[in-house]
Design an enzyme around this catalytic site. Structure first.
Site, mmCIF file in Angstrom:
data_model
loop_
_atom_site.group_PDB
_atom_site.id
_atom_site.type_symbol
_atom_site.label_atom_id
_atom_site.label_comp_id
_atom_site.label_asym_id
_atom_site.label_seq_id
_atom_site.Cartn_x
_atom_site.Cartn_y
_atom_site.Cartn_z
ATOM 1 N N SER A 1 0.820 -1.211 0.000
ATOM 2 C CA SER A 1 0.000 0.000 0.000
ATOM 3 C C SER A 1 0.853 1.259 0.000
ATOM 4 O O SER A 1 2.018 1.253 0.395
ATOM 5 C CB SER A 1 -0.903 0.019 1.235
HETATM 6 N N1 SAH Z 1 -0.723 -5.227 4.216
HETATM 7 C C1 SAH Z 1 0.003 -5.446 2.983
HETATM 8 C C2 SAH Z 1 -0.843 -5.070 1.771
HETATM 9 C C3 SAH Z 1 -1.061 -6.291 1.006
HETATM 10 S S1 SAH Z 1 -2.152 -6.261 -0.378
HETATM 11 C C4 SAH Z 1 1.337 -4.719 2.976
HETATM 12 O O1 SAH Z 1 1.600 -3.944 3.910
HETATM 13 O O2 SAH Z 1 2.136 -4.954 2.072
HETATM 14 C C5 SAH Z 1 -3.391 -7.376 0.207
HETATM 15 C C6 SAH Z 1 -2.951 -8.780 0.502
HETATM 16 O O3 SAH Z 1 -4.117 -9.477 0.932
HETATM 17 C C7 SAH Z 1 -2.409 -9.551 -0.698
HETATM 18 O O4 SAH Z 1 -1.131 -10.038 -0.399
HETATM 19 C C8 SAH Z 1 -3.417 -10.694 -0.878
HETATM 20 O O5 SAH Z 1 -2.817 -11.908 -1.310
HETATM 21 C C9 SAH Z 1 -3.993 -10.818 0.513
HETATM 22 N N2 SAH Z 1 -5.300 -11.483 0.588
HETATM 23 C C10 SAH Z 1 -6.370 -11.328 -0.227
HETATM 24 N N3 SAH Z 1 -7.378 -12.104 0.187
HETATM 25 C C11 SAH Z 1 -6.943 -12.771 1.300
HETATM 26 C C12 SAH Z 1 -7.532 -13.717 2.189
HETATM 27 N N4 SAH Z 1 -8.777 -14.176 2.041
HETATM 28 N N5 SAH Z 1 -6.781 -14.165 3.216
HETATM 29 C C13 SAH Z 1 -5.511 -13.740 3.403
HETATM 30 N N6 SAH Z 1 -4.902 -12.854 2.598
HETATM 31 C C14 SAH Z 1 -5.615 -12.350 1.562
#
Ligand code: SAH
Length: 214
Positions: free
Chosen positions: A62
Site C-alpha cells: 500500500s
Molecule cells: N498489508 C500489505 C498489503 C497487502 S495487499 C502490505 O503492507 O504490504 C493485500 C494482501 O491481501 C495480498 O497479499 C493478498 O494476497 C492478501 N489477501 C487477499 N485475500 C486474502 C484472504 N482471504 N486471506 C488472506 N490474505 C488475503
C-alpha cells in the site's frame, strides 16, 4: 545503508505529516520501519515515495499515506492484540508491531508470507505471528482481538471478522461500495456495531480460500 537512506525516510514522514497524519506515535513507527526492506529490489529507488508498488504474486504494498491513516484510525495502544488480514509484503504488520503488543497476520500466498517472515526476522520484530490461510475466516484460536485491520477490499461488511473482536474493539476495512471502495471503521459496542466511512481507497480484492499456486 547509504547516507541518503535516512533523508528519504524523513522526507516521507514529513510528507505524511503535511498530508494530515497527526499521530506522533504513528509517524515515529513509520520512521523506524524502513519500507525499502519490503519492496522488490527493482523498485528500491521508489521505496520512500508516497505511492503503492507491485510485490510478488500480482499484489501491492500500500501507499505509505494509506498505511499511516489506517494505523492512526485503528487507535492501537501497546496493550492491543491485533489481527491483520493480508500480510502482503509485511510492511503494515511491521509498522503495527511497533505500536501494539502482538500482531497476528494472515496471508493466502505462501510465497508472500515466507518473504514477510524473513523480513520480520531481519528487523528483529519478534511480536508478529504469521499464518498462511484464508483470512476471511479470521483466527478463531486467538480470538477475541482488540483490533482488526483488513488490507484487501471486502465485498461487504466483514461480519465473520467483527465476531472475533472484543467489545469496545475497532476494525478498519476497505469495503466495496458500488463502483468505489470505502475505508470503514467499525466499533463493536454493547448496543451494536457502529460504522463510520473514512475515505475512498483502492485495494486488491479480499479473495476467499487459500491460493492454489505459489
Ligand atoms: N498489508 C500489505 C498489503 C497487502 S495487499 C502490505 O503492507 O504490504 C493485500 C494482501 O491481501 C495480498 O497479499 C493478498 O494476497 C492478501 N489477501 C487477499 N485475500 C486474502 C484472504 N482471504 N486471506 C488472506 N490474505 C488475503
Amino acid at each position: 545503508m547509504s547516507g541518503g537512506f535516512d533523508t528519504r525516510v524523513i522526507e516521507l514522514v514529513m510528507a505524511l505529516r503535511n498530508a494530515g497524519v497527526r499521530d506522533k506515535q504513528v509517524l515515529a513507527a513509520m520512521e523506524r520501519t524502513p519500507r525499502g526492506v519490503f519492496v522488490p529490489e527493482s523498485f528500491a529507488d521508489q521505496a520512500y515515495e508516497n505511492r503503492p508498488l507491485p510485490i510478488d504474486c500480482g499484489q501491492t504494498i500500500s501507499q505509505p499515506l494509506i498505511v499511516a491513516l489506517m494505523t492512526q484510525a485503528l487507535e492501537v495502544t501497546d496493550r492491543c492484540k491485533v489481527l491483520e488480514i493480508g500480510t502482503g509484503s509485511g510492511y503494515q504488520a511491521a509498522v503495527l508491531s511497533r505500536l501494539c503488543r502482538r500482531v497476528y497476520t494472515i496471508e493466502r500466498y505462501r510465497t508472500l508470507s515466507q518473504e514477510a517472515v524473513r523480513r520480520f526476522e531481519a528487523l528483529r520484530l519478534t511480536n508478529i505471528v504469521t499464518r498462511i490461510g484464508d483470512g476471511t475466516k479470521g483466527w478463531p484460536e486467538q480470538a477475541p482481538f482488540d483490533r482488526i485491520i483488513v488490507t484487501a477490499a471486502a465485498p461487504q461488511r466483514p461480519d465473520g471478522l467483527l465476531a472475533q473482536l472484543r467489545e469496545g474493539g475497532v476494525c478498519i476495512a476497505p469495503v466495496q461500495n458500488g463502483p468505489v471502495q470505502t475505508l470503514v471503521r467499525y466499533r463493536v459496542q454493547p448496543d451494536g456495531i457502529f460504522e463510520e466511512p473514512l475515505l475512498d481507497v483502492r485495494f486488491v480484492p479480499l479473495v476467499e480460500g487459500v491460493a492454489r499456486s505459489l
